[in-house]
Design a protein around this motif. Structure first.
Motif, PDB file in Angstrom:
ATOM      1  N   GLU A  21       0.832  -1.213   0.000  1.00 24.99           N
ATOM      2  CA  GLU A  21       0.000   0.000   0.000  1.00 24.99           C
ATOM      3  C   GLU A  21       0.860   1.254   0.000  1.00 24.99           C
ATOM      4  OE1 GLU A  21      -2.830   2.526   3.103  1.00 24.99           O
ATOM      5  OE2 GLU A  21      -2.362   0.425   3.540  1.00 24.99           O
ATOM      6  N   TRP A  22       1.865   1.290   0.889  1.00 24.59           N
ATOM      7  CA  TRP A  22       2.649   2.511   1.025  1.00 24.59           C
ATOM      8  C   TRP A  22       3.661   2.684  -0.096  1.00 24.59           C
ATOM      9  CZ3 TRP A  22       1.699   6.659   3.869  1.00 24.59           C
ATOM     10  CH2 TRP A  22       0.676   6.545   4.812  1.00 24.59           C
ATOM     11  N   LYS A  23       4.078   1.630  -0.710  1.00 25.18           N
ATOM     12  CA  LYS A  23       4.956   1.758  -1.875  1.00 25.18           C
ATOM     13  C   LYS A  23       4.265   2.556  -2.971  1.00 25.18           C
ATOM     14  CE  LYS A  23       7.618  -0.955  -5.231  1.00 25.18           C
ATOM     15  NZ  LYS A  23       8.038  -2.326  -5.643  1.00 25.18           N
ATOM     16  N   GLY A  24       2.947   2.360  -3.088  1.00 29.12           N
ATOM     17  CA  GLY A  24       2.185   3.080  -4.102  1.00 29.12           C
ATOM     18  C   GLY A  24       1.981   4.546  -3.783  1.00 29.12           C
ATOM     19  N   ARG A  25       2.268   4.949  -2.534  1.00 26.98           N
ATOM     20  CA  ARG A  25       2.069   6.338  -2.144  1.00 26.98           C
ATOM     21  C   ARG A  25       3.326   7.194  -2.312  1.00 26.98           C
ATOM     22  NH1 ARG A  25      -2.012   6.892   2.996  1.00 26.98           N
ATOM     23  NH2 ARG A  25      -3.356   5.105   2.566  1.00 26.98           N
ATOM     24  N   PHE A  26       4.452   6.556  -2.500  1.00 25.14           N
ATOM     25  CA  PHE A  26       5.706   7.283  -2.659  1.00 25.14           C
ATOM     26  C   PHE A  26       6.230   7.130  -4.084  1.00 25.14           C
ATOM     27  CE2 PHE A  26       5.767   6.114   1.947  1.00 25.14           C
ATOM     28  CZ  PHE A  26       5.669   7.405   2.450  1.00 25.14           C
ATOM     29  N   SER A  27       7.105   8.040  -4.466  1.00 22.29           N
ATOM     30  CA  SER A  27       7.678   7.967  -5.810  1.00 22.29           C
ATOM     31  C   SER A  27       8.576   6.738  -5.924  1.00 22.29           C
ATOM     32  CB  SER A  27       8.495   9.222  -6.107  1.00 22.29           C
ATOM     33  OG  SER A  27       9.684   9.234  -5.324  1.00 22.29           O
ATOM     34  N   PRO A  28       8.726   6.184  -7.118  1.00 19.80           N
ATOM     35  CA  PRO A  28       9.633   5.049  -7.299  1.00 19.80           C
ATOM     36  C   PRO A  28      11.056   5.384  -6.861  1.00 19.80           C
ATOM     37  CG  PRO A  28       8.237   5.314  -9.236  1.00 19.80           C
ATOM     38  CD  PRO A  28       7.999   6.504  -8.367  1.00 19.80           C
ATOM     39  N   GLU A  29      11.487   6.637  -7.081  1.00 16.01           N
ATOM     40  CA  GLU A  29      12.844   7.039  -6.700  1.00 16.01           C
ATOM     41  C   GLU A  29      13.027   6.985  -5.184  1.00 16.01           C
ATOM     42  OE1 GLU A  29      11.754   8.669 -10.590  1.00 16.01           O
ATOM     43  OE2 GLU A  29      10.805   8.847  -8.612  1.00 16.01           O
ATOM     44  N   ALA A  30      12.016   7.477  -4.436  1.00 13.35           N
ATOM     45  CA  ALA A  30      12.110   7.479  -2.976  1.00 13.35           C
ATOM     46  C   ALA A  30      12.089   6.056  -2.433  1.00 13.35           C
ATOM     47  CB  ALA A  30      10.976   8.295  -2.370  1.00 13.35           C
TER      48      ALA A  30
END
Length: 339
Positions: free
Chosen positions: A318-327
């Motif tokens: 869930e939280w991976k989808g809330r942050f940019s791929p770079e972050a």
């Protein structure tokens, strides 16, 4: 004749010449100091406030008084939400702000608080002093904020309980866990099977006494400051979240300084952060060492069981989808795959 002792006439003539020269020479005008405001919520005895005051004193000394930063502690100018608003409008020049509060205007800032992401301080500082921190600071600049390169430390958060030991996620089922406002906490404790309950920090002590909540998630220093340990029996060293305050500046304010003065300001606030980190580590060691005499039971829980539960609940997905791929990539370079 004594050549080392001029005659009275020569002395008077020389005095007239010097007076005339001094009148003709332009006056040396010292620039008025640049006065700046640093608003903070930390109390005057908190290591955060102590180290910031030390830094402002060094800045004043190293700039010959040309940069004069006044620190307003203990929320004198408002709380964290007020501070971020005032900073962005230029009403204040600096503040210290938790990553979670900062995330209201810089969403990527909350990534440092991801549940069970960091297992140690080495990993926290590798991420936040490194690539991940740089990405967050770049996002700050987009909204008119400049972050210092070193964060301060609120420390890892741990669980307290009134009448039960928390060793595994099963011990949290239906547990009324006090959480601050914010989706990160609610999401984490829902995934662990607890019943997250939002209670203002000033009401936590009473909430524990009356049974409105069963326990808290707080850093050790905050437990002591709020006297939570008076009404709790157990502390589980879960280290489930890490949070720290960013030292941040209004972009226009700091860019108005000369390059030399800006460098002095940043250097000293970054040193303050490093000093304060050491203060927190020393306090934590002292707290744990003296817990027994305070009537507390310190528990070393199964941290891997908690992390496994989060993977199974889809928390990291869930939280991976809330942050940019770079972050996210920068985070996992330090933590390893999170699931």
């Amino acid at each position: 004749m004594n050549f080392l002792k001029p005659s009275r006439r020569a002395f008077l003539a020389g005095g007239v010449s010097l007076a005339a020269a001094s009148l003709a020479a332009p006056a040396i005008v010292r620039a008025a100091p640049t006065k700046m405001k640093f608003s903070g919520t930390a109390g005057v005895q908190n290591p955060i406030a102590i180290r910031i005051v030390e830094a402002t004193n060094r800045i004043r000394e190293e700039t010959g008084g040309e940069i004069d930063i006044t620190f307003f502690p203990a929320g004198q100018l408002g709380g964290e939400v007020d501070s971020i608003s005032q900073l962005r409008t230029g009403a204040i020049d600096f503040t210290h702000l938790s990553a979670v509060t900062l995330s209201s205007v810089v969403p990527s800032a909350s990534i440092s608080g991801l549940g069970f992401a960091f297992g140690s301080y080495d990993k926290v500082w590798a991420a936040m002093d490194g690539e991940l921190g740089a990405l967050v600071r770049a996002d700050m600049e987009k909204v008119g904020i400049v972050g210092m390169e070193r964060m301060m430390d609120y420390s890892f958060r741990h669980l307290t309980a009134t009448d039960k030991q928390i060793n595994t996620p099963e011990d949290l089922q239906g547990f009324k866990m006090r959480v601050p406002p914010g989706p990160l906490w609610t999401s984490l404790f829902n995934a662990l099977g607890a019943a997250p309950t939002t209670v203002a920090i000033a009401e936590v002590y009473t909430g524990l006494l009356t049974g409105v909540i069963d326990g808290t998630d707080l850093p050790l220093l905050t437990m002591a400051d709020l006297k939570i340990i008076e009404v709790q029996k157990f502390v589980s060293l879960t280290s489930h979240m890490w949070d720290g305050p960013w030292l941040i500046a209004n972009k226009a304010s700091i860019e108005s300084l000369s390059a030399d003065h800006s460098a002095i300001v940043k250097k000293n606030f970054e040193q303050a952060a490093l000093d304060q980190r050491g203060d927190v580590v020393a306090f934590n060691e002292s707290f744990i060492g003296s817990a027994g005499s305070s009537g507390l039971t310190i528990i070393e829980p199964d941290r891997e069981a908690f992390r496994k539960k989060l993977v199974e609940a889809g928390f990291y997905k869930e939280w991976k989808g809330r942050f940019s791929p770079e972050a996210w990539t920068a985070l996992e370079k330090v933590t390893g795959p999170l699931g």
